[in-house]
Structure formats: C-alpha cells, structure tokens
Design a protein around this motif. Structure first.
Motif, PDB file in Angstrom:
ATOM      1  N   LEU A 179       0.890  -1.122   0.132  1.00  0.00           N
ATOM      2  CA  LEU A 179       0.249  -0.051   0.000  1.00  0.00           C
ATOM      3  C   LEU A 179       0.864   1.270  -0.017  1.00  0.00           C
ATOM      4  O   LEU A 179       0.225   2.304   0.141  1.00  0.00           O
ATOM      5  N   THR A 180       2.104   1.076  -0.047  1.00  0.00           N
ATOM      6  CA  THR A 180       3.021   2.228   0.236  1.00  0.00           C
ATOM      7  C   THR A 180       2.678   3.220  -0.753  1.00  0.00           C
ATOM      8  O   THR A 180       2.817   4.444  -0.536  1.00  0.00           O
ATOM      9  N   ARG A 181       2.602   3.045  -2.134  1.00  0.00           N
ATOM     10  CA  ARG A 181       2.417   4.236  -3.146  1.00  0.00           C
ATOM     11  C   ARG A 181       1.184   5.005  -2.811  1.00  0.00           C
ATOM     12  O   ARG A 181       1.279   6.157  -3.019  1.00  0.00           O
ATOM     13  N   ASP A 231       2.469  18.241   7.707  1.00  0.00           N
ATOM     14  CA  ASP A 231       3.207  17.479   9.128  1.00  0.00           C
ATOM     15  C   ASP A 231       1.839  17.102   9.777  1.00  0.00           C
ATOM     16  O   ASP A 231       0.934  17.591   9.860  1.00  0.00           O
ATOM     17  N   GLY A 232       2.044  15.865  10.004  1.00  0.00           N
ATOM     18  CA  GLY A 232       1.103  15.267  11.121  1.00  0.00           C
ATOM     19  C   GLY A 232       1.267  13.797  11.197  1.00  0.00           C
ATOM     20  O   GLY A 232       2.528  13.241  11.125  1.00  0.00           O
ATOM     21  N   LEU A 233       0.161  13.129  11.370  1.00  0.00           N
ATOM     22  CA  LEU A 233       0.153  11.635  11.371  1.00  0.00           C
ATOM     23  C   LEU A 233      -0.899  10.945  10.353  1.00  0.00           C
ATOM     24  O   LEU A 233      -1.874  11.441  10.109  1.00  0.00           O
ATOM     25  N   CYS A 234      -0.402   9.852   9.625  1.00  0.00           N
ATOM     26  CA  CYS A 234      -1.228   9.227   8.808  1.00  0.00           C
ATOM     27  C   CYS A 234      -1.586   7.782   9.682  1.00  0.00           C
ATOM     28  O   CYS A 234      -0.848   7.105   9.883  1.00  0.00           O
ATOM     29  N   ASN A 235      -2.860   7.557   9.620  1.00  0.00           N
ATOM     30  CA  ASN A 235      -3.631   6.250  10.113  1.00  0.00           C
ATOM     31  C   ASN A 235      -3.747   5.403   8.813  1.00  0.00           C
ATOM     32  O   ASN A 235      -4.379   5.937   8.095  1.00  0.00           O
ATOM     33  N   VAL A 236      -3.287   4.104   9.065  1.00  0.00           N
ATOM     34  CA  VAL A 236      -3.746   3.261   7.743  1.00  0.00           C
ATOM     35  C   VAL A 236      -4.576   2.066   8.589  1.00  0.00           C
ATOM     36  O   VAL A 236      -4.029   1.504   9.626  1.00  0.00           O
ATOM     37  N   PHE A 237      -5.930   1.920   8.319  1.00  0.00           N
ATOM     38  CA  PHE A 237      -6.688   1.262   9.110  1.00  0.00           C
ATOM     39  C   PHE A 237      -7.604   0.297   8.115  1.00  0.00           C
ATOM     40  O   PHE A 237      -7.965   0.711   7.298  1.00  0.00           O
ATOM     41  N   PRO A 241       4.493   8.769  11.413  1.00  0.00           N
ATOM     42  CA  PRO A 241       4.648  10.269  11.240  1.00  0.00           C
ATOM     43  C   PRO A 241       4.772  10.708   9.941  1.00  0.00           C
ATOM     44  O   PRO A 241       5.386  10.105   9.067  1.00  0.00           O
ATOM     45  N   VAL A 242       4.436  12.004   9.604  1.00  0.00           N
ATOM     46  CA  VAL A 242       4.455  12.321   8.154  1.00  0.00           C
ATOM     47  C   VAL A 242       5.077  14.013   8.501  1.00  0.00           C
ATOM     48  O   VAL A 242       4.739  14.762   9.308  1.00  0.00           O
ATOM     49  N   GLN A 243       6.249  14.219   7.449  1.00  0.00           N
ATOM     50  CA  GLN A 243       6.828  15.420   7.748  1.00  0.00           C
ATOM     51  C   GLN A 243       6.976  16.039   6.190  1.00  0.00           C
ATOM     52  O   GLN A 243       7.636  15.411   5.439  1.00  0.00           O
ATOM     53  N   PRO A 252       5.631  10.397   4.303  1.00  0.00           N
ATOM     54  CA  PRO A 252       5.644   9.463   5.710  1.00  0.00           C
ATOM     55  C   PRO A 252       7.288   9.125   6.047  1.00  0.00           C
ATOM     56  O   PRO A 252       7.955   8.876   4.995  1.00  0.00           O
ATOM     57  N   LEU A 253       7.473   9.238   7.103  1.00  0.00           N
ATOM     58  CA  LEU A 253       8.767   8.820   7.541  1.00  0.00           C
ATOM     59  C   LEU A 253       9.212   7.391   7.784  1.00  0.00           C
ATOM     60  O   LEU A 253       9.380   6.981   8.686  1.00  0.00           O
ATOM     61  N   LEU A 254       9.067   6.611   6.702  1.00  0.00           N
ATOM     62  CA  LEU A 254       9.352   5.276   6.753  1.00  0.00           C
ATOM     63  C   LEU A 254      10.724   4.803   6.484  1.00  0.00           C
ATOM     64  O   LEU A 254      11.408   6.079   5.771  1.00  0.00           O
ATOM     65  N   GLY A 255      11.224   4.083   6.789  1.00  0.00           N
ATOM     66  CA  GLY A 255      12.737   3.824   6.852  1.00  0.00           C
ATOM     67  C   GLY A 255      13.112   3.292   5.397  1.00  0.00           C
ATOM     68  O   GLY A 255      12.054   2.960   4.597  1.00  0.00           O
TER      69      GLY A 255
END
Length: 134
Positions: free
Chosen positions: A18-20, A31-37, A98-100, A104-107
């Motif tokens: 689902l990354t794309r 900036d904020g938070l993304c929730n995937v549910f 976290p989103v900046q 999204p701040l993924l590794g």
C-alpha cells in the motif's frame, strides 16, 4: 481530519503493498500523522520490507502459527477460517505513521502492506486518515 478509502482486490495475493497509495495520500498534506486502518475482522496492516522474501516469510510464518484445520471454535467459511479471525491479534488492523513535509517517515526498506490470509473475501477496504496542522 482528512480521510480516504482504498478498495483493494486481494485475489490470490496475501500481501498487498500500500506504500504508493499512502505516499500519494500523505503528499496532499504537510506535517502530522497518517493512520492506515483495515476495518475487517480477518485482515491486518504491517510495516515490512517487500520484494526480498520477507513478505513470503511473513505469510509462511503466519500460516505455521495459524494452521488451517478444524481446531477453531469459529468454524464457518472455508476450512480453517477461524485462523483468519485470530490474525488481527498478531497483525494489527492499523498502523500510524509520522508525516513531515508531506512524506511518510518510513525507513529505507519499510513498506506499508495489507496482510490478508482470508480466502473467503477477495475485496478489502483500507481507510487512510490524516491528522495534522495543514
């Protein structure tokens, strides 16, 4: 809060990247938070590396932990379907990122995936929600 729903066809796939879609959704914000549910009783969401075998290893591990046989009290559907209802206790139905700056701040090797071992339901919904200071 902004929210979108993805309609996913799982077919024979057990891990769906689902990354794309998550990146595109986050790109509409700062900036904020993304929730995937995933609002289903038999699916989950995970953050893993895909394409290097980890996704197949996850499916193999879950199928060993949750064998498809008649041991489950929850016994409707295909053989071993009770295992599908235990899955969300092991693979959470949501993750929050976290989103900046809209990213999204993924590794480096992290991907957001839908995990769905349920053979009885090939259609899934995934809700993306953003909470931030846009």
């Amino acid at each position: 809060m902004d929210s979108d729903v993805l309609d996913i066809e799982t077919g024979q796939r057990r891990i769906i990247d689902l990354t794309r879609a998550v990146r595109e959704f986050c790109g509409r914000h700062r900036d904020g938070l993304c929730n995937v549910f995933v609002p289903h009783a038999t699916a989950g969401v995970a953050i893993i590396e895909v394409g290097a075998g980890s996704d197949d290893d996850l499916v193999d591990t879950l199928e060993r932990l949750l064998p498809r046989d008649d041991r489950y009290r929850h016994a409707h559907g295909s053989p071993g379907h009770g295992a599908d209802h235990v899955l969300p206790a092991l693979v959470s139905p949501s993750v929050t990122l976290p989103v900046q700056g809209g990213r999204p701040l993924l590794g480096t090797w992290q991907s957001v995936v839908l995990v769905d071992l349920n053979r009885d339901n090939p259609r899934r919904s995934v809700r993306l929600s953003f909470l931030g200071q846009d």
